[in-house]
Design a protein around this motif. Structure first.
Motif, short mmCIF file in Angstrom:
data_model
loop_
_atom_site.label_atom_id
_atom_site.label_comp_id
_atom_site.label_asym_id
_atom_site.label_seq_id
_atom_site.Cartn_x
_atom_site.Cartn_y
_atom_site.Cartn_z
N HIS A 61 0.89 -1.61 0.22
CA HIS A 61 0.24 -0.16 0.33
C HIS A 61 1.19 1.32 -0.14
O HIS A 61 2.10 0.73 0.99
CB HIS A 61 -0.83 0.31 1.25
CG HIS A 61 -1.67 -1.21 1.24
ND1 HIS A 61 -3.10 -1.39 0.67
CD2 HIS A 61 -1.59 -2.21 1.93
CE1 HIS A 61 -3.67 -2.28 1.10
NE2 HIS A 61 -2.92 -3.28 1.62
N THR A 62 -0.04 2.37 -0.88
CA THR A 62 1.76 3.65 -1.09
C THR A 62 0.64 4.96 0.50
O THR A 62 -0.47 4.78 -0.03
CB THR A 62 1.47 3.92 -2.31
OG1 THR A 62 1.75 3.30 -3.65
CG2 THR A 62 2.11 4.81 -2.64
N LEU A 63 1.17 5.18 1.01
CA LEU A 63 1.25 6.22 1.91
C LEU A 63 1.79 7.59 0.99
O LEU A 63 2.37 7.64 1.26
CB LEU A 63 0.94 6.36 3.41
CG LEU A 63 0.09 5.72 3.79
CD1 LEU A 63 0.47 3.84 3.98
CD2 LEU A 63 0.53 5.10 5.27
N VAL A 64 0.48 8.79 0.54
CA VAL A 64 0.95 9.13 -0.25
C VAL A 64 1.58 10.48 0.38
O VAL A 64 1.76 11.04 1.83
CB VAL A 64 0.12 10.16 -1.26
CG1 VAL A 64 0.58 11.14 -2.07
CG2 VAL A 64 -0.63 9.56 -2.35
N GLY A 65 2.70 10.64 -0.43
CA GLY A 65 3.90 11.49 1.24
C GLY A 65 4.61 10.87 1.97
O GLY A 65 5.59 11.83 2.73
N MET A 66 4.52 9.73 1.82
CA MET A 66 4.80 9.14 3.25
C MET A 66 5.64 7.87 2.72
O MET A 66 6.99 7.94 3.89
CB MET A 66 3.57 9.03 4.29
CG MET A 66 3.36 10.21 4.70
SD MET A 66 2.43 9.29 6.51
CE MET A 66 0.51 8.91 5.69
#
Length: 226
Positions: free
Chosen positions: A213-218
């Protein structure tokens, strides 16, 4: 420490040979890829310094064949090519680290020490890692999803292993570059995104639940829930 230096530019080869010898390293020289490969396959070296652009046989091909012969020998790739795609090709060929010309000799020494230190440090036994129906065996270098064997490159395997060992925790791009590549890429490099996409296609496409999963900006995290 015994080093094989494969470099076809006489001035660069002479400079590195002198500098490394003054640091009490034993250095064998090869001016083309074919000779470099023969020496790497016939002699035990503690580290290889390998130029990417070589006559006779490319540095990438030398690296691939050396890896098949000696999976553990540290390889530092030297090149005048600094684009991300060039770095990815070098790393996929089996290089452990990447240094773009021109470089400071002190940085080369530091990277050599780091590569050899990682090889000589005895790793603790590694248990098989699990998440949902995904398993990764660090010792056997084997990955399965739902009982199906997943073929990964060495770099993809390292990236997946790091994410699994830190499952549930967000791994930033800086974390991944430090622990998986051990390189200082430009902050704008998309090498992380490229390899995350490679992994998704191999371990998430066609399977449920999705695990990367991608956590945008993190950064990125491996977990079973969205």
């Amino acid at each position: 420490m015994k080093i094989l230096l494969v470099e076809d530019e006489p001035s660069v080869a002479a400079f590195l040979h002198q500098g490394l010898t003054e640091q009490d390293y034993t250095v064998d020289l090869a001016a083309d890829g074919l000779l470099g490969l023969r020496r790497a396959q016939s002699t035990q070296y503690d580290c290889l310094i390998l130029d990417q652009m070589l006559p006779g046989l490319s540095g990438l091909e030398v690296c691939r064949q050396v890896r098949a012969h000696d999976p553990g020998v540290p390889i530092l790739m030297l090149t005048a090519l600094g684009e991300t795609d060039d770095k990815i090709r070098g790393l996929d060929a089996g290089a452990d680290d990447y240094l773009v010309k021109p470089f400071a000799f002190e940085e080369l020494l530091a990277r050599l020490r780091a590569l050899v230190r990682r090889r000589t440090e005895a790793p603790a036994p590694k248990a098989i890692l699990h998440l949902a129906d995904l398993t990764l065996d660090p010792a056997a270098k084997r990955v399965e999803r739902a009982g199906q064997l997943v073929q990964l490159t060495a770099r993809e395997f390292s990236l997946l292993e790091y994410l699994l060992r830190n499952q549930g925790r967000v791994a930033s791009r800086a974390d991944l570059l430090e622990h998986v590549w051990d390189l200082s890429f430009d902050t704008g490099s998309n090498v992380i995104d490229v390899y995350i996409n490679f992994l998704r296609k191999k371990i998430d496409k066609g399977f449920e639940p999705k695990l990367i999963h991608t956590l945008v900006g993190m950064g990125y995290v491996m977990k079973t829930e969205a």
